[in-house]
Design a protein around this motif. Sequence first.
Motif, PDB file in Angstrom:
ATOM      1  N   SER A  99     -54.659  64.081  48.685  1.00 31.10           N
ATOM      2  CA  SER A  99     -54.379  63.654  50.051  1.00 31.10           C
ATOM      3  C   SER A  99     -54.704  62.179  50.204  1.00 31.10           C
ATOM      4  CB  SER A  99     -55.211  64.473  51.039  1.00 31.10           C
ATOM      5  OG  SER A  99     -55.073  63.939  52.342  1.00 31.10           O
ATOM      6  N   GLY A 100     -53.732  61.448  50.706  1.00 34.87           N
ATOM      7  CA  GLY A 100     -53.967  60.043  51.005  1.00 34.87           C
ATOM      8  C   GLY A 100     -54.481  59.833  52.408  1.00 34.87           C
ATOM      9  N   ARG A 101     -54.702  60.946  53.094  1.00 37.96           N
ATOM     10  CA  ARG A 101     -55.179  60.888  54.475  1.00 37.96           C
ATOM     11  C   ARG A 101     -56.666  61.248  54.506  1.00 37.96           C
ATOM     12  NH1 ARG A 101     -50.210  64.226  57.072  1.00 37.96           N
ATOM     13  NH2 ARG A 101     -49.784  64.839  54.927  1.00 37.96           N
ATOM     14  N   ALA A 102     -57.117  61.736  55.620  1.00 37.14           N
ATOM     15  CA  ALA A 102     -58.549  61.989  55.782  1.00 37.14           C
ATOM     16  C   ALA A 102     -59.001  63.128  54.869  1.00 37.14           C
ATOM     17  CB  ALA A 102     -58.858  62.336  57.235  1.00 37.14           C
ATOM     18  N   TYR A 103     -60.266  63.123  54.558  1.00 34.75           N
ATOM     19  CA  TYR A 103     -60.892  64.204  53.795  1.00 34.75           C
ATOM     20  C   TYR A 103     -60.766  65.475  54.618  1.00 34.75           C
ATOM     21  CZ  TYR A 103     -64.799  66.857  51.732  1.00 34.75           C
ATOM     22  OH  TYR A 103     -65.599  67.809  51.155  1.00 34.75           O
ATOM     23  N   THR A 104     -60.127  66.497  54.057  1.00 30.44           N
ATOM     24  CA  THR A 104     -59.798  67.671  54.853  1.00 30.44           C
ATOM     25  C   THR A 104     -59.676  68.902  53.972  1.00 30.44           C
ATOM     26  OG1 THR A 104     -58.124  68.615  56.325  1.00 30.44           O
ATOM     27  CG2 THR A 104     -57.343  67.162  54.588  1.00 30.44           C
ATOM     28  N   THR A 105     -59.767  70.059  54.593  1.00 28.44           N
ATOM     29  CA  THR A 105     -59.525  71.324  53.886  1.00 28.44           C
ATOM     30  C   THR A 105     -58.173  71.911  54.262  1.00 28.44           C
ATOM     31  OG1 THR A 105     -60.626  72.602  55.619  1.00 28.44           O
ATOM     32  CG2 THR A 105     -61.991  71.834  53.792  1.00 28.44           C
ATOM     33  N   ASN A 106     -57.440  71.225  55.111  1.00 24.94           N
ATOM     34  CA  ASN A 106     -56.138  71.713  55.586  1.00 24.94           C
ATOM     35  C   ASN A 106     -55.065  71.424  54.545  1.00 24.94           C
ATOM     36  OD1 ASN A 106     -53.748  72.252  56.868  1.00 24.94           O
ATOM     37  ND2 ASN A 106     -54.304  71.234  58.768  1.00 24.94           N
ATOM     38  N   PRO A 107     -54.444  72.443  53.967  1.00 25.75           N
ATOM     39  CA  PRO A 107     -53.456  72.199  52.916  1.00 25.75           C
ATOM     40  C   PRO A 107     -52.257  71.383  53.386  1.00 25.75           C
ATOM     41  CG  PRO A 107     -53.437  74.501  53.583  1.00 25.75           C
ATOM     42  CD  PRO A 107     -54.628  73.876  54.222  1.00 25.75           C
ATOM     43  N   THR A 108     -51.951  71.417  54.674  1.00 20.82           N
ATOM     44  CA  THR A 108     -50.797  70.657  55.159  1.00 20.82           C
ATOM     45  C   THR A 108     -51.041  69.153  55.128  1.00 20.82           C
ATOM     46  OG1 THR A 108     -51.502  70.771  57.473  1.00 20.82           O
ATOM     47  CG2 THR A 108     -50.112  72.572  56.666  1.00 20.82           C
ATOM     48  N   SER A 109     -52.292  68.752  54.957  1.00 17.63           N
ATOM     49  CA  SER A 109     -52.617  67.325  54.880  1.00 17.63           C
ATOM     50  C   SER A 109     -52.580  66.784  53.466  1.00 17.63           C
ATOM     51  CB  SER A 109     -53.994  67.078  55.486  1.00 17.63           C
ATOM     52  OG  SER A 109     -53.988  67.346  56.872  1.00 17.63           O
ATOM     53  N   TYR A 110     -52.310  67.663  52.504  1.00 15.78           N
ATOM     54  CA  TYR A 110     -52.217  67.243  51.108  1.00 15.78           C
ATOM     55  C   TYR A 110     -50.754  66.997  50.768  1.00 15.78           C
ATOM     56  CZ  TYR A 110     -57.118  68.273  50.384  1.00 15.78           C
ATOM     57  OH  TYR A 110     -58.488  68.257  50.447  1.00 15.78           O
ATOM     58  N   ASP A 111     -50.502  65.805  50.250  1.00 16.37           N
ATOM     59  CA  ASP A 111     -49.133  65.359  50.057  1.00 16.37           C
ATOM     60  C   ASP A 111     -48.600  65.624  48.655  1.00 16.37           C
ATOM     61  OD1 ASP A 111     -50.588  62.756  51.773  1.00 16.37           O
ATOM     62  OD2 ASP A 111     -49.012  63.970  52.685  1.00 16.37           O
ATOM     63  N   TYR A 112     -49.496  65.701  47.677  1.00 15.88           N
ATOM     64  CA  TYR A 112     -49.071  65.775  46.283  1.00 15.88           C
ATOM     65  C   TYR A 112     -49.717  66.980  45.629  1.00 15.88           C
ATOM     66  CZ  TYR A 112     -48.086  61.024  47.662  1.00 15.88           C
ATOM     67  OH  TYR A 112     -47.643  59.927  48.347  1.00 15.88           O
ATOM     68  N   TRP A 113     -48.870  67.804  45.006  1.00 22.33           N
ATOM     69  CA  TRP A 113     -49.320  69.069  44.436  1.00 22.33           C
ATOM     70  C   TRP A 113     -48.885  69.188  42.981  1.00 22.33           C
ATOM     71  CZ3 TRP A 113     -51.954  72.910  47.209  1.00 22.33           C
ATOM     72  CH2 TRP A 113     -52.104  72.660  48.589  1.00 22.33           C
ATOM     73  N   GLY A 114     -49.726  69.853  42.200  1.00 24.35           N
ATOM     74  CA  GLY A 114     -49.348  70.195  40.851  1.00 24.35           C
ATOM     75  C   GLY A 114     -48.561  71.501  40.820  1.00 24.35           C
ATOM     76  N   GLN A 115     -48.180  71.899  39.614  1.00 26.41           N
ATOM     77  CA  GLN A 115     -47.395  73.122  39.437  1.00 26.41           C
ATOM     78  C   GLN A 115     -48.262  74.370  39.388  1.00 26.41           C
ATOM     79  OE1 GLN A 115     -43.911  73.259  39.419  1.00 26.41           O
ATOM     80  NE2 GLN A 115     -44.336  71.207  40.192  1.00 26.41           N
ATOM     81  N   GLY A 116     -49.536  74.202  39.220  1.00 24.72           N
ATOM     82  CA  GLY A 116     -50.444  75.337  39.214  1.00 24.72           C
ATOM     83  C   GLY A 116     -50.779  75.815  37.816  1.00 24.72           C
ATOM     84  N   THR A 117     -51.936  76.442  37.700  1.00 22.71           N
ATOM     85  CA  THR A 117     -52.354  77.055  36.441  1.00 22.71           C
ATOM     86  C   THR A 117     -52.908  78.446  36.758  1.00 22.71           C
ATOM     87  OG1 THR A 117     -53.683  76.742  34.435  1.00 22.71           O
ATOM     88  CG2 THR A 117     -54.680  75.998  36.496  1.00 22.71           C
ATOM     89  N   GLN A 118     -52.507  79.418  35.972  1.00 26.51           N
ATOM     90  CA  GLN A 118     -52.877  80.803  36.231  1.00 26.51           C
ATOM     91  C   GLN A 118     -54.280  81.095  35.715  1.00 26.51           C
ATOM     92  OE1 GLN A 118     -50.989  83.453  37.760  1.00 26.51           O
ATOM     93  NE2 GLN A 118     -52.987  84.486  37.642  1.00 26.51           N
ATOM     94  N   VAL A 119     -55.071  81.702  36.578  1.00 26.92           N
ATOM     95  CA  VAL A 119     -56.384  82.214  36.193  1.00 26.92           C
ATOM     96  C   VAL A 119     -56.370  83.716  36.432  1.00 26.92           C
ATOM     97  CG1 VAL A 119     -58.844  82.243  36.724  1.00 26.92           C
ATOM     98  CG2 VAL A 119     -57.593  80.070  36.690  1.00 26.92           C
ATOM     99  N   THR A 120     -56.629  84.469  35.386  1.00 31.59           N
ATOM    100  CA  THR A 120     -56.672  85.917  35.483  1.00 31.59           C
ATOM    101  C   THR A 120     -58.023  86.412  34.988  1.00 31.59           C
ATOM    102  OG1 THR A 120     -54.288  86.054  35.091  1.00 31.59           O
ATOM    103  CG2 THR A 120     -55.570  88.082  34.831  1.00 31.59           C
ATOM    104  N   VAL A 121     -58.704  87.173  35.833  1.00 34.07           N
ATOM    105  CA  VAL A 121     -60.025  87.686  35.504  1.00 34.07           C
ATOM    106  C   VAL A 121     -59.950  89.207  35.442  1.00 34.07           C
ATOM    107  CG1 VAL A 121     -62.469  87.689  36.090  1.00 34.07           C
ATOM    108  CG2 VAL A 121     -61.039  85.729  36.725  1.00 34.07           C
ATOM    109  N   SER A 122     -60.216  89.757  34.288  1.00 32.73           N
ATOM    110  CA  SER A 122     -60.168  91.201  34.130  1.00 32.73           C
ATOM    111  C   SER A 122     -61.554  91.801  34.354  1.00 32.73           C
ATOM    112  CB  SER A 122     -59.659  91.577  32.743  1.00 32.73           C
ATOM    113  OG  SER A 122     -60.543  91.093  31.751  1.00 32.73           O
ATOM    114  N   SER A 123     -61.563  93.017  34.831  1.00 35.57           N
ATOM    115  CA  SER A 123     -62.850  93.677  35.122  1.00 35.57           C
ATOM    116  C   SER A 123     -63.383  94.427  33.912  1.00 35.57           C
ATOM    117  CB  SER A 123     -62.683  94.633  36.305  1.00 35.57           C
ATOM    118  OG  SER A 123     -61.678  95.581  36.007  1.00 35.57           O
TER     119      SER A 123
END
Length: 123
Positions: A99-123
């Motif tokens: 986010s180039g804007r204020a420090y925030t937890t609101n996802p709509t304020s984040y402008d740039y996103w990665g493609q994601g990485t999968q985390v799988t936790v088995s029991s």
Amino acid sequence: QVQVVESGGGLVQAGDSLRLSCAASGGTFSRYNMGWFRQAPGKQREIVAAISRIVDNTYYTDSVKGRFTISRDNAKNTMYLQMNNLKPEDTAVYYCAASGRAYTTNPTSYDYWGQGTQVTVSS
């Protein structure tokens, strides 16, 4: 504008640890407030942790407090998420965002996103 790429996900057992990395390029990394988000199947994307540009203020969602640690190395243009004592409910796609804007937890304020990485936790 900055580009971010996540790495470090995988399949682990409950109680194990993983460290996610978010490598940034194309911008001045220290100018961006950063966050980790996750999205599990059938659920909305949620904030996991956030870290401010320079002063390193941090935020954690309640479910990961005491288990996850967010950090950044501005000299390496990289953000990290150390995840310890993983639980099956941590299973999700984890996204890095800037986010180039204020420090925030609101996802709509984040402008740039990665493609994601999968985390799988088995029991």
